[in-house]
Design a protein around this motif. Sequence first.
Motif, PDB file in Angstrom:
ATOM      1  N   LYS A 125      -9.146   3.149   3.074  1.00  0.00           N
ATOM      2  CA  LYS A 125      -8.845   4.546   2.718  1.00  0.00           C
ATOM      3  C   LYS A 125      -7.466   4.614   2.072  1.00  0.00           C
ATOM      4  N   LEU A 126      -6.504   3.904   2.648  1.00  0.00           N
ATOM      5  CA  LEU A 126      -5.139   3.952   2.095  1.00  0.00           C
ATOM      6  C   LEU A 126      -5.113   3.366   0.686  1.00  0.00           C
ATOM      7  N   LYS A 127      -5.919   2.317   0.478  1.00  0.00           N
ATOM      8  CA  LYS A 127      -5.952   1.675  -0.849  1.00  0.00           C
ATOM      9  C   LYS A 127      -6.515   2.632  -1.904  1.00  0.00           C
ATOM     10  N   SER A 128      -7.349   3.571  -1.457  1.00  0.00           N
ATOM     11  CA  SER A 128      -7.954   4.477  -2.438  1.00  0.00           C
ATOM     12  C   SER A 128      -6.987   5.583  -2.870  1.00  0.00           C
ATOM     13  N   LEU A 129      -5.828   5.675  -2.216  1.00  0.00           N
ATOM     14  CA  LEU A 129      -4.853   6.704  -2.607  1.00  0.00           C
ATOM     15  C   LEU A 129      -4.088   6.274  -3.852  1.00  0.00           C
ATOM     16  N   ASP A 130      -3.593   7.259  -4.590  1.00  0.00           N
ATOM     17  CA  ASP A 130      -2.710   6.955  -5.725  1.00  0.00           C
ATOM     18  C   ASP A 130      -1.450   6.265  -5.216  1.00  0.00           C
ATOM     19  N   ASP A 131      -0.925   5.327  -6.011  1.00  0.00           N
ATOM     20  CA  ASP A 131       0.294   4.614  -5.610  1.00  0.00           C
ATOM     21  C   ASP A 131       1.430   5.568  -5.287  1.00  0.00           C
ATOM     22  N   GLU A 132       1.478   6.691  -6.042  1.00  0.00           N
ATOM     23  CA  GLU A 132       2.622   7.585  -5.858  1.00  0.00           C
ATOM     24  C   GLU A 132       2.610   8.291  -4.494  1.00  0.00           C
ATOM     25  N   CYS A 133       1.477   8.171  -3.767  1.00  0.00           N
ATOM     26  CA  CYS A 133       1.425   8.796  -2.434  1.00  0.00           C
ATOM     27  C   CYS A 133       2.297   8.045  -1.433  1.00  0.00           C
ATOM     28  N   GLY A 134       2.545   6.764  -1.703  1.00  0.00           N
ATOM     29  CA  GLY A 134       3.373   6.004  -0.775  1.00  0.00           C
ATOM     30  C   GLY A 134       2.887   4.567  -0.663  1.00  0.00           C
ATOM     31  N   SER A 135       3.561   3.798   0.180  1.00  0.00           N
ATOM     32  CA  SER A 135       3.151   2.403   0.374  1.00  0.00           C
ATOM     33  C   SER A 135       2.821   2.202   1.851  1.00  0.00           C
ATOM     34  N   PHE A 136       2.125   1.107   2.153  1.00  0.00           N
ATOM     35  CA  PHE A 136       1.727   0.882   3.546  1.00  0.00           C
ATOM     36  C   PHE A 136       1.684  -0.607   3.834  1.00  0.00           C
ATOM     37  N   THR A 137       1.729  -0.935   5.120  1.00  0.00           N
ATOM     38  CA  THR A 137       1.697  -2.340   5.517  1.00  0.00           C
ATOM     39  C   THR A 137       0.250  -2.752   5.771  1.00  0.00           C
ATOM     40  N   ILE A 138      -0.032  -4.039   5.579  1.00  0.00           N
ATOM     41  CA  ILE A 138      -1.359  -4.563   5.926  1.00  0.00           C
ATOM     42  C   ILE A 138      -1.134  -5.600   7.022  1.00  0.00           C
ATOM     43  N   PRO A 139      -1.205  -5.169   8.283  1.00  0.00           N
ATOM     44  CA  PRO A 139      -0.873  -6.080   9.380  1.00  0.00           C
ATOM     45  C   PRO A 139      -1.967  -7.120   9.618  1.00  0.00           C
ATOM     46  N   THR A 140      -1.571  -8.210  10.255  1.00  0.00           N
ATOM     47  CA  THR A 140      -2.553  -9.235  10.618  1.00  0.00           C
ATOM     48  C   THR A 140      -2.747  -9.276  12.137  1.00  0.00           C
ATOM     49  N   GLY A 141      -2.150  -8.326  12.820  1.00  0.00           N
ATOM     50  CA  GLY A 141      -2.287  -8.252  14.271  1.00  0.00           C
ATOM     51  C   GLY A 141      -1.521  -7.059  14.786  1.00  0.00           C
ATOM     52  N   GLY A 142      -1.457  -6.944  16.106  1.00  0.00           N
ATOM     53  CA  GLY A 142      -0.729  -5.825  16.693  1.00  0.00           C
ATOM     54  C   GLY A 142      -1.535  -4.555  16.631  1.00  0.00           C
ATOM     55  N   TYR A 143      -0.851  -3.448  16.659  1.00  0.00           N
ATOM     56  CA  TYR A 143      -1.535  -2.160  16.806  1.00  0.00           C
ATOM     57  C   TYR A 143      -1.120  -1.122  15.785  1.00  0.00           C
ATOM     58  N   PHE A 144      -0.422  -1.532  14.722  1.00  0.00           N
ATOM     59  CA  PHE A 144       0.184  -0.503  13.876  1.00  0.00           C
ATOM     60  C   PHE A 144       0.005  -0.757  12.394  1.00  0.00           C
ATOM     61  N   ILE A 145      -0.150   0.347  11.647  1.00  0.00           N
ATOM     62  CA  ILE A 145       0.013   0.307  10.196  1.00  0.00           C
ATOM     63  C   ILE A 145       1.157   1.273   9.919  1.00  0.00           C
ATOM     64  N   SER A 146       2.125   0.840   9.125  1.00  0.00           N
ATOM     65  CA  SER A 146       3.204   1.767   8.755  1.00  0.00           C
ATOM     66  C   SER A 146       2.916   2.334   7.381  1.00  0.00           C
ATOM     67  N   PHE A 147       3.010   3.629   7.260  1.00  0.00           N
ATOM     68  CA  PHE A 147       2.843   4.281   5.961  1.00  0.00           C
ATOM     69  C   PHE A 147       4.184   4.886   5.570  1.00  0.00           C
ATOM     70  N   ASN A 148       4.669   4.487   4.405  1.00  0.00           N
ATOM     71  CA  ASN A 148       5.973   4.995   3.969  1.00  0.00           C
ATOM     72  C   ASN A 148       5.778   5.978   2.823  1.00  0.00           C
TER      73      ASN A 148
END
Length: 502
Positions: free
Chosen positions: A319-342
């Motif tokens: 879903k995040l990948k489908s957003l326009d780049d100008e909406c912000g950036s995000f992390t693609i984690p390989t573990g843990g419990y979090f995605i950060s959206f900036n």
Amino acid sequence: MNAIDFYHTMDEHLQSKFELLKSKSLNIDLTRGKPGADQLDLSNELLSISVPSHDENNVDLRNYGEPLGIRSARKLASELLSSPIELTAVAEQSSLLVTYQTCLALHLKGLENPLKDVSNPKFICPVPGFDRHFRMLEELGIEIITVPLTGKGIDLNALKKVLEKTDNVMGAIIVPRHSNPSGDVYSDENLMSMLEMFKNYSSELVCIFDHAYLLHDFDETSHQSATWKLIEETEMTNQAIVISSFSKVTFGAGGISFFAAGKELFDLVNHQRGSMIVAPDKVNQMRHALFFKSAADVKKHMQEHAKLVKPKFDLVIDKLKSLDDECGSFTIPTGGYFISFNAPKGKAKKIISIWDDHDYGINDGGGDFVNKYESQKLFLDFWNIPNNDVRHSREGLYFNELLDIDGFKVNLIVLDTRFFRSKLNSNKAPYIPNNNKSTTILGDAQWSWLEEVLQQESDFILVLSSIQVIPKEHIFEKWQLFPHERLSFSFFFSCSREQNII
Ligand code: PMP
């Protein structure tokens, strides 16, 4: 259709939509870091596992004793941490508790000096970080010095500068793997350089490794050596402690926690723990030691977690990948419990401001709030409302504005549901509706004004109300607390239907 019929039809229509939504039984628990029921089910065997009264060393699990934990659980913990068993202890419940006990031991005793006797003691905290770390440090009067993360660990240049210019840095709290919330997996080089810097800074600086996500990979993760080995390599065993738990392995807050540290620090923490608990819960330790016979069992179990967790992450990332780049950036984690959206800063084209109760100055406040005139002045000042704006010369903050939005003429109407509102039946919820027709939400002046501004020509009317217009059921503030006012309000809707009211 007359206005009253329209009102009832609207309510019926909304009620049936609401019932339809409720019938879907949608239930999303957004609590951060809380395992799903399907993940907890993976450990259901723990609920019925048969625990003997004694362990293989004939320790009575039902009684006091074994402050460092039972042998089999310590062996499992030392395998997981790659630490020597004699410097590894198993505690209870949560790693946060051991982290707090460590900070408290440093506060009261310290390696050389108790932090309570040090002038303005400080801890390094990489950011973004875990709010609970900040909370415990604040509670103990320890100043937090933040250092940014880079994606692969702490920013070493920034750390160097901070250490050069800051005195009395007595500790650091580091989440080395899938750091909460940025997901940083520290590289070995980064961890070792950081430890070297701490060692050179002072022999009193204690590095607390909160390894909450030690085992929580759900995808291929960059290589990271056992933290304990890196501590040994940098000869920092006396100044470092590694803490982890099974909170997100078996049951949240129902697992076991465990830690390893160099002899002096190990003794210090265990001494502190001894002042707080007589002995850990050995029955639960045994339950876990029977459930997981080896580190390999734990790792296999975590693969089952990964199967449940990864599709959820994939869904969000898609879903995040489908957003326009100008909406912000995000992390693609390989573990843990979090995605950060900036989100980028300052993207709003316009901010429309109106107060709700806490900007107004009192919880669920209305017209009887004694400081409402002062609040109005402060509000206008804070939002830089120009002096010639009508809100400076009349009571209340209601206003309207004709906007051009993508070629449509929009009549933006912003209501003040506080300044004139009659008293509620109590000073806190549950509130009950007041049928006395002399009571009001908007007050006479605002009602007359509303009638007038609704006549202005536009393609759309956009009405803002700080309290809910439609719901009738809940016990909190809403238009329905003054049913006659809600009726009048929908009357305006019905009269202006052709203008597309939102
Ligand atoms: N440390 C970090 C970095 C965490 O994110 C969490 C959970 N949100 C914890 C500790 C808490 O784990 P535990 O239940 O073992 O205290």
